[in-house]
Design a protein around this motif. Structure first.
Motif, PDB file in Angstrom:
ATOM      1  N   GLU A 161       0.824  -1.217   0.005  1.00  0.00           N
ATOM      2  CA  GLU A 161      -0.033   0.154  -0.015  1.00  0.00           C
ATOM      3  C   GLU A 161       0.877   1.195   0.222  1.00  0.00           C
ATOM      4  OE1 GLU A 161      -3.943   1.661   2.403  1.00  0.00           O
ATOM      5  OE2 GLU A 161      -2.343   0.629   3.313  1.00  0.00           O
ATOM      6  N   ALA A 162       1.956   1.268   0.625  1.00  0.00           N
ATOM      7  CA  ALA A 162       3.014   2.432   0.894  1.00  0.00           C
ATOM      8  C   ALA A 162       3.561   2.503  -0.643  1.00  0.00           C
ATOM      9  CB  ALA A 162       3.894   2.024   1.845  1.00  0.00           C
ATOM     10  N   THR A 163       3.867   1.593  -1.554  1.00  0.00           N
ATOM     11  CA  THR A 163       4.434   1.867  -2.846  1.00  0.00           C
ATOM     12  C   THR A 163       3.635   1.118  -3.665  1.00  0.00           C
ATOM     13  OG1 THR A 163       5.699  -0.047  -2.436  1.00  0.00           O
ATOM     14  CG2 THR A 163       6.898   1.828  -1.767  1.00  0.00           C
ATOM     15  N   PRO A 164       2.350   1.647  -4.009  1.00  0.00           N
ATOM     16  CA  PRO A 164       1.483   1.195  -5.031  1.00  0.00           C
ATOM     17  C   PRO A 164       1.908   1.007  -6.574  1.00  0.00           C
ATOM     18  CG  PRO A 164       0.960   3.138  -4.580  1.00  0.00           C
ATOM     19  CD  PRO A 164       2.013   3.006  -3.589  1.00  0.00           C
ATOM     20  N   ASN A 165       3.224   1.777  -6.774  1.00  0.00           N
ATOM     21  CA  ASN A 165       3.624   1.530  -8.112  1.00  0.00           C
ATOM     22  C   ASN A 165       4.515   0.344  -8.287  1.00  0.00           C
ATOM     23  OD1 ASN A 165       2.211   3.714  -8.863  1.00  0.00           O
ATOM     24  ND2 ASN A 165       3.676   5.242  -8.121  1.00  0.00           N
ATOM     25  N   GLU A 166       5.136  -0.241  -7.132  1.00  0.00           N
ATOM     26  CA  GLU A 166       6.064  -1.341  -7.236  1.00  0.00           C
ATOM     27  C   GLU A 166       5.248  -2.633  -7.318  1.00  0.00           C
ATOM     28  OE1 GLU A 166       8.925  -0.720  -4.252  1.00  0.00           O
ATOM     29  OE2 GLU A 166       9.566   0.977  -4.895  1.00  0.00           O
ATOM     30  N   VAL A 167       4.660  -2.994  -8.362  1.00  0.00           N
ATOM     31  CA  VAL A 167       3.595  -4.175  -8.692  1.00  0.00           C
ATOM     32  C   VAL A 167       4.500  -5.509  -9.030  1.00  0.00           C
ATOM     33  CG1 VAL A 167       1.789  -5.012  -9.948  1.00  0.00           C
ATOM     34  CG2 VAL A 167       1.989  -2.669  -9.217  1.00  0.00           C
ATOM     35  N   THR A 168       3.959  -6.570  -8.299  1.00  0.00           N
ATOM     36  CA  THR A 168       4.495  -7.870  -8.665  1.00  0.00           C
ATOM     37  C   THR A 168       3.428  -8.594  -9.554  1.00  0.00           C
ATOM     38  OG1 THR A 168       6.162  -7.981  -6.639  1.00  0.00           O
ATOM     39  CG2 THR A 168       5.716  -9.740  -7.646  1.00  0.00           C
ATOM     40  N   LYS A 169       3.885  -8.783 -10.758  1.00  0.00           N
ATOM     41  CA  LYS A 169       2.797  -9.542 -11.400  1.00  0.00           C
ATOM     42  C   LYS A 169       3.086 -11.068 -11.369  1.00  0.00           C
ATOM     43  CE  LYS A 169       1.756  -5.832 -14.591  1.00  0.00           C
ATOM     44  NZ  LYS A 169       1.775  -5.507 -16.121  1.00  0.00           N
ATOM     45  N   ILE A 170       1.868 -12.009 -11.165  1.00  0.00           N
ATOM     46  CA  ILE A 170       2.056 -13.317 -10.919  1.00  0.00           C
ATOM     47  C   ILE A 170       2.087 -13.914 -12.428  1.00  0.00           C
ATOM     48  CG2 ILE A 170       1.103 -15.062  -9.833  1.00  0.00           C
ATOM     49  CD1 ILE A 170       2.164 -12.984  -7.848  1.00  0.00           C
ATOM     50  N   GLU A 171       3.003 -14.706 -12.410  1.00  0.00           N
ATOM     51  CA  GLU A 171       3.198 -15.151 -13.789  1.00  0.00           C
ATOM     52  C   GLU A 171       2.363 -16.541 -13.939  1.00  0.00           C
ATOM     53  OE1 GLU A 171       4.975 -14.009 -16.237  1.00  0.00           O
ATOM     54  OE2 GLU A 171       5.722 -12.385 -15.116  1.00  0.00           O
ATOM     55  N   ASP A 172       1.713 -16.732 -15.322  1.00  0.00           N
ATOM     56  CA  ASP A 172       0.959 -17.994 -15.100  1.00  0.00           C
ATOM     57  C   ASP A 172       1.823 -19.310 -15.048  1.00  0.00           C
ATOM     58  OD1 ASP A 172      -0.974 -16.452 -16.282  1.00  0.00           O
ATOM     59  OD2 ASP A 172      -0.605 -16.913 -18.249  1.00  0.00           O
ATOM     60  N   ASN A 173       1.178 -20.352 -14.416  1.00  0.00           N
ATOM     61  CA  ASN A 173       1.629 -21.761 -14.100  1.00  0.00           C
ATOM     62  C   ASN A 173       2.852 -21.541 -12.805  1.00  0.00           C
ATOM     63  OD1 ASN A 173      -0.294 -22.848 -15.654  1.00  0.00           O
ATOM     64  ND2 ASN A 173       1.084 -22.549 -17.514  1.00  0.00           N
ATOM     65  N   SER A 174       3.301 -20.280 -12.522  1.00  0.00           N
ATOM     66  CA  SER A 174       4.226 -20.313 -11.731  1.00  0.00           C
ATOM     67  C   SER A 174       3.626 -20.998 -10.108  1.00  0.00           C
ATOM     68  CB  SER A 174       4.630 -18.794 -11.502  1.00  0.00           C
ATOM     69  OG  SER A 174       3.797 -18.063 -10.706  1.00  0.00           O
ATOM     70  N   GLU A 175       4.715 -20.962  -9.297  1.00  0.00           N
ATOM     71  CA  GLU A 175       4.402 -21.452  -7.979  1.00  0.00           C
ATOM     72  C   GLU A 175       3.572 -20.375  -7.030  1.00  0.00           C
ATOM     73  OE1 GLU A 175       7.845 -22.862  -6.033  1.00  0.00           O
ATOM     74  OE2 GLU A 175       7.916 -24.691  -7.390  1.00  0.00           O
ATOM     75  N   ASP A 176       3.688 -19.186  -7.508  1.00  0.00           N
ATOM     76  CA  ASP A 176       3.083 -18.046  -6.770  1.00  0.00           C
ATOM     77  C   ASP A 176       1.417 -17.900  -6.979  1.00  0.00           C
ATOM     78  OD1 ASP A 176       5.575 -17.305  -5.544  1.00  0.00           O
ATOM     79  OD2 ASP A 176       6.081 -16.187  -7.287  1.00  0.00           O
ATOM     80  N   VAL A 177       1.116 -18.672  -8.282  1.00  0.00           N
ATOM     81  CA  VAL A 177      -0.123 -18.663  -8.471  1.00  0.00           C
ATOM     82  C   VAL A 177      -1.023 -19.098  -7.544  1.00  0.00           C
ATOM     83  CG1 VAL A 177      -2.312 -19.780 -10.035  1.00  0.00           C
ATOM     84  CG2 VAL A 177       0.103 -19.156 -10.902  1.00  0.00           C
ATOM     85  N   LYS A 178      -1.883 -18.345  -6.786  1.00  0.00           N
ATOM     86  CA  LYS A 178      -2.651 -18.589  -5.681  1.00  0.00           C
ATOM     87  C   LYS A 178      -4.134 -18.512  -5.995  1.00  0.00           C
ATOM     88  CE  LYS A 178      -3.503 -16.536  -0.913  1.00  0.00           C
ATOM     89  NZ  LYS A 178      -3.058 -15.607  -0.191  1.00  0.00           N
ATOM     90  N   ILE A 179      -5.096 -19.499  -5.494  1.00  0.00           N
ATOM     91  CA  ILE A 179      -6.510 -19.502  -5.550  1.00  0.00           C
ATOM     92  C   ILE A 179      -7.141 -19.578  -4.344  1.00  0.00           C
ATOM     93  CG2 ILE A 179      -8.385 -20.911  -6.527  1.00  0.00           C
ATOM     94  CD1 ILE A 179      -6.362 -20.063  -8.627  1.00  0.00           C
ATOM     95  N   LEU A 180      -8.048 -18.308  -4.392  1.00  0.00           N
ATOM     96  CA  LEU A 180      -8.671 -18.034  -3.210  1.00  0.00           C
ATOM     97  C   LEU A 180     -10.100 -18.756  -3.560  1.00  0.00           C
ATOM     98  CD1 LEU A 180      -9.337 -16.637  -0.477  1.00  0.00           C
ATOM     99  CD2 LEU A 180      -9.734 -14.720  -1.623  1.00  0.00           C
ATOM    100  N   HIS A 181     -10.813 -19.519  -2.354  1.00  0.00           N
ATOM    101  CA  HIS A 181     -11.983 -20.347  -2.556  1.00  0.00           C
ATOM    102  C   HIS A 181     -12.813 -19.679  -1.584  1.00  0.00           C
ATOM    103  CE1 HIS A 181     -14.945 -22.923  -3.606  1.00  0.00           C
ATOM    104  NE2 HIS A 181     -15.186 -23.584  -2.486  1.00  0.00           N
ATOM    105  N   LEU A 182     -14.036 -19.158  -1.551  1.00  0.00           N
ATOM    106  CA  LEU A 182     -14.861 -18.409  -0.503  1.00  0.00           C
ATOM    107  C   LEU A 182     -16.331 -19.245  -0.826  1.00  0.00           C
ATOM    108  CD1 LEU A 182     -13.730 -14.741  -0.338  1.00  0.00           C
ATOM    109  CD2 LEU A 182     -13.147 -16.558   1.195  1.00  0.00           C
ATOM    110  N   THR A 183     -16.686 -19.641   0.230  1.00  0.00           N
ATOM    111  CA  THR A 183     -18.187 -20.081   0.261  1.00  0.00           C
ATOM    112  C   THR A 183     -18.853 -19.232   1.272  1.00  0.00           C
ATOM    113  OG1 THR A 183     -17.967 -21.776   1.758  1.00  0.00           O
ATOM    114  CG2 THR A 183     -17.539 -22.507  -0.406  1.00  0.00           C
ATOM    115  N   LYS A 184     -20.196 -19.575   1.647  1.00  0.00           N
ATOM    116  CA  LYS A 184     -20.977 -18.889   2.617  1.00  0.00           C
ATOM    117  C   LYS A 184     -20.157 -18.884   3.952  1.00  0.00           C
ATOM    118  CE  LYS A 184     -25.421 -18.757   4.758  1.00  0.00           C
ATOM    119  NZ  LYS A 184     -26.743 -19.362   4.822  1.00  0.00           N
TER     120      LYS A 184
END
Length: 223
Positions: free
Chosen positions: A133-156
């Motif tokens: 939040e303090a440095t919003p211009n320093e973005v880390t993009k997540i590459e496809d099929n990399s170990e950093d790919v994170k899936i968030l699953h939300l139900t009720k």
């Protein structure tokens, strides 16, 4: 008179050496030559070999000429150095004033809202990028099929994350959601282990998840 000339000669030669050290080469050459010529023994050697050097007008005229040249070039060197310093300072200031090239995070590209229904968060979300939040211009993009790919699953009431190309699935936790704040809790004790402020984009395709530490994760809806 000889002592005076020797003293002046020594001063000129020392000044010339100092000039060479500081980079004022040309005026230093004139001062060095003048200092050497003022040494009585040198004057006698030159007089024996060059008869015109016996002429006081020529000799003193040469002294004055060398001194004037040295003075003129000292001034010009100082001016050049001052100009160079000013130009360098201006260049530094110009660089400092240049705005940094901005990498615009999704929050600035997409309109997010805190006013939405919890049910609109149900489903799977895939992490696309992170930034502080303090440095919003320093973005880390997540590459496809990399170990950093994170899936968030939300139900009720269930919260789960997984890394399909890395560590796999994490445990499932309960969570509560109030006024845009998602609190992940453990079992019956309901102790918070993660806490996020969650914003949803107006097109319902992105969520902006901010940790208390200031780390922001941007997820896109996974089809």
């Amino acid at each position: 008179m000889k002592i005076v000339k020797i003293v002046i000669a020594v001063i000129l030669i020392m000044s010339a050496l100092g000039g060479f050290i500081t980079g004022e080469a040309l005026p230093s050459v004139f001062m060095l030559v003048l200092g050497i010529l003022l040494i009585p023994n040198v004057k006698e050697i030159i007089t024996k070999n060059l008869k015109f050097w016996n002429n006081k007008a020529i000799r003193y005229g040469s002294y004055i000429g060398l001194f004037i040249l040295a003075s003129l070039f000292i001034d010009s060197d100082k001016y050049a150095n001052q100009q160079q310093s000013q130009e360098q300072s201006q260049q530094v200031e110009a660089k400092q004033e240049e705005p940094a090239k901005e990498i615009i995070p999704p929050k600035k590209q997409v309109k997010f809202s805190t006013d939405y229904d919890k049910s609109e968060l149900y489903g799977d979300w895939e992490l696309t990028q992170t930034f502080e939040e303090a440095t919003p211009n320093e973005v880390t993009k997540i590459e496809d099929n990399s170990e950093d790919v994170k899936i968030l699953h939300l139900t009720k009431s269930k919260y789960q994350t997984s890394y399909p190309y890395g560590a796999g699935e994490n445990p499932t936790f309960n969570y509560t959601f109030n006024n845009g704040y998602l609190s992940v809790v453990t079992g019956k004790m309901k102790m918070e282990i993660y806490g996020y402020t969650v914003l949803l984009s107006e097109d319902k395709q992105l969520i902006y998840v901010k940790e208390k530490s200031g780390l922001v994760q941007v997820f896109k809806r996974k089809n």
